[in-house]
Design a protein around this motif. Structure first.
Motif, PDB file in Angstrom:
ATOM      1  N   GLU A 176      20.992  24.330 -15.017  1.00 18.35           N
ATOM      2  CA  GLU A 176      19.667  24.513 -15.617  1.00 18.35           C
ATOM      3  C   GLU A 176      18.563  24.295 -14.586  1.00 18.35           C
ATOM      4  N   CYS A 223      21.066  15.904  -9.867  1.00 18.65           N
ATOM      5  CA  CYS A 223      22.219  16.357 -10.655  1.00 18.65           C
ATOM      6  C   CYS A 223      23.362  16.806  -9.751  1.00 18.65           C
ATOM      7  N   ARG A 242      23.479  20.697 -16.482  1.00 18.32           N
ATOM      8  CA  ARG A 242      22.117  20.311 -16.114  1.00 18.32           C
ATOM      9  C   ARG A 242      21.795  20.735 -14.688  1.00 18.32           C
ATOM     10  N   ALA A 280      17.179  14.734 -16.234  1.00 19.42           N
ATOM     11  CA  ALA A 280      16.644  15.285 -17.482  1.00 19.42           C
ATOM     12  C   ALA A 280      15.138  15.086 -17.602  1.00 19.42           C
TER      13      ALA A 280
END
Length: 262
Positions: free
Chosen positions: A249, A236, A246, A207
């Motif tokens: 993303e 991830c 995530r 993140a």
């Protein structure tokens, strides 16, 4: 939970052996009476483990199964029940259910704000973070920024909640094309993140790098942004698998960066 019927499932989850934790937790839940405390906790662990594998729809369904039992056993306003609701809302964001997540996180934050003790304080901050994420996802970046700043002012503890709130603030600033400010917030989040124990860092793997990557891309530093996005994607993928929101993303951001480079 050590020595209890859910001890092994919890240990497997904490060891990041999510598939095994899910299998064990679901077996415990099936083997016990429906209103048994350990059956409810086992469902919670199963939901967490399923979500960590990127199977967000199944995780949400498992939370939906566990929530009535938690409400009956612990009470609707108990912090464990509220935490389950907060965790459930995170799966909503992964499924694009942003308005539903917004409503649920607002309700949990309000309920936790009426409580006392460190668990409720952390939970209120976590629910506000979910609300910030949902607002950002709807393009309501100014609202998200205001809420993130308000939540950070109320939550002075240098813990995981502070990290994710800083990341939510960075996301809101990136959404407003205020990339220098977003980069500063990402740097602050990284400093807090690195100071956390390893077990508290793991849920937010990738993140911080994503926040950096978005800010750097906005500043037209594409090579630096790509390095951060690739680091986020690799971390991830190793931790959560290819289907986790995530991971997706990070992969989408990499494709976007590669599409804009000469």
């Amino acid at each position: 939970m050590a020595g209890t019927p859910v001890g092994e499932a919890k240990a497997l989850y904490e060891a990041r052996r999510y598939a095994e934790a899910e299998v064990e937790a679901r077996a415990v839940a099936r083997s016990r009476p429906r209103d048994d405390e350990y059956a409810a906790v086992a469902l919670n662990i199963a939901a967490l483990a399923t979500g960590a594998q990127g199977r967000h729809a199944e995780a949400l369904a498992t939370y939906d199964e566990a929530l009535p039992a938690f409400s009956r056993i612990f009470g609707a306003d108990h912090w464990l029940t509220l935490k389950l609701r907060s965790d459930r809302a995170q799966q909503m964001t992964s499924l694009g259910q942003y308005t539903e997540c917004e409503a649920e996180c607002a309700a949990v934050a309000e309920a936790a704000g009426r409580g006392t003790g460190p668990e409720m304080a952390f939970l209120a901050a976590a629910a506000r973070n979910g609300l910030v994420f949902a607002l950002n996802a709807q393009g309501r970046h100014q609202e998200a920024e205001a809420l993130a700043r308000e939540a950070l002012a109320a939550h002075r503890v240098r813990d995981r909640a502070s990290v994710v709130l800083r990341l939510g603030l960075a996301r809101s600033l990136n959404g407003q094309a205020r990339h220098e400010e977003a980069l500063t917030e990402a740097q602050g989040a990284e400093k807090l993140y690195r100071a956390l124990p390893d077990d508290q860092r793991h849920p937010d793997t990738g993140a911080v790098e994503l926040a950096f990557a978005n800010a750097l891309l906005g500043l037209r530093r594409a090579p630096d942004a790509r390095r951060k996005a690739a680091a986020a994607h690799d971390a991830c993928l190793a931790s959560f698998g290819p289907d986790h929101s995530r991971t997706v993303e990070a992969r989408t951001l990499l494709e976007r960066i590669d599409g804009t480079r000469p």
